[in-house]
Design an enzyme around this catalytic site. Structure first.
Site: not given
Length: 339
Positions: A61, A195-196, A304, A165, A218
């Site tokens: 992503h 995606e998130e 994250h 990410d 990922d």
């Protein structure tokens, strides 16, 4: 450097066009077809020449976690909504930049130690405005923002950056596309969006492609820091072959085949089980009345956050593993073995 360009690019969920432009620029001339769908997914096809070729969808992503301007206070501060899995603790006192280029610092309406990680509503962005009117002229409601942190090379072949990410997954796919001139299977490389916020892009792309096999690229956790010893994957341990997470139980035959692929190629690998989180593999797995799905994960410290860390040795292992795996002939009737 490509990875630096990818991580520097703005790409909060729903606003991935800057990343998509880099991707298209890099892969043009290396694939047989490129399309961009109505959501913004970039789908690149390499046609295979194998006698028993399968349709394989590989997805990484483009979007990153971030914020959206929710409200301007009377004294000129910007209240924000989270876009993806944001922690108040890791965000506090970090820089952000809005898509329109306005920068600011994240602070909190209370002492940070008195709030919970999920209390995003108690955060605000200080852009230096002295009034509501001044702030409104600079930031509109709904304007997205991402972390503003530098790409840096660390020791031992490690790098740190925002948006690893999953720009690191995008980087791996681009490198594989460039390295492989011929492929056995028809491979659809999907640089997915949103995606998130719910695996949105991969869900739509998989319905279009109708793959026989899905592979998600990922990040996963690196459980090797003093505060985090609860998992198996570590930085420098090689490509992480996903077994399961909260979104998918990977097809056992594909997991086994990937392990064999790593062993055959002397590619360092480790097994990846996550107690939380998910990837595009979960979306592919549930599409089209069910698709065999698996994943290759990149061990990452401080995911994250504004400052993730990956090992480029692991990244190289992921490139080698993905390149070898998509070139294998798959016969589902005889791929189930005693691993």
């Amino acid at each position: 450097m490509l990875l630096e360009r990818l991580t520097k690019a703005f790409g909060v969920s729903g606003f991935e066009s800057e990343v998509a432009k880099i991707v298209i620029e890099e892969i043009t001339g290396y694939v047989d077809e490129i399309i961009t769908d109505s959501l913004g997914n970039v789908i690149a096809l390499k046609r295979g020449g194998g006698e028993h070729k399968k349709n394989i969808m590989v997805s990484a992503h483009m979007d990153e976690i971030g914020f959206s301007a929710l409200k301007i206070t009377e004294d000129g501060f910007v209240k924000v909504k989270k876009m993806g899995g944001i922690s108040a603790f890791t965000s506090y006192m970090n820089r952000v930049v809005f898509k329109n280029g306005i920068s600011g610092i994240i602070s909190c309406t209370e002492k940070i130690e008195k709030i919970d990680a999920a209390d995003i509503g108690k955060l605000y962005v200080d852009i230096g405005a002295s009034s509501k009117k001044e702030a409104q002229e600079l930031v509109e409601i709904g304007e997205p923002a991402c972390y503003d942190s530098a790409y840096r090379e660390l020791c031992n072949g490690c790098v740190t950056a925002k948006a690893l990410d999953d720009r690191i997954g995008c980087y791996i796919m681009i490198e594989v596309i460039k390295k492989i001139s011929e492929v056995y299977n028809d491979v659809y490389f999907v640089f997915s969006v949103q995606e998130e916020v719910g695996l949105v892009g991969a869900t739509v792309a998989s319905e279009r492609i109708t793959p026989d096999i899905g592979i998600a690229l990922d990040i996963t956790g690196a459980f090797d820091t003093p505060d985090n010893k609860e998992g198996n994957t570590v930085l420098g341990g090689g490509a992480a072959i996903k077994v399961l997470d909260n979104s998918v139980i990977c097809d056992p035959a594909l997991v086994g085949e990937m392990v064999l692929c790593a062993k055959d190629g002397n590619i360092p690998y480790q097994r990846d089980v996550l107690t939380g989180g998910g990837t595009d593999a979960g979306a592919i797995n549930k599409s089209n009345m069910g698709v065999r799905a698996c994943g290759i994960s990149i061990p990452t410290r401080y995911g994250h956050s504004p400052h993730g860390i990956v090992s480029m040795r692991d990244v190289d292992a992921c490139i080698a593993l993905l390149g070898a795996f998509i070139n294998r002939p798959f016969k589902f009737s005889d791929t189930i073995r005693n691993y």
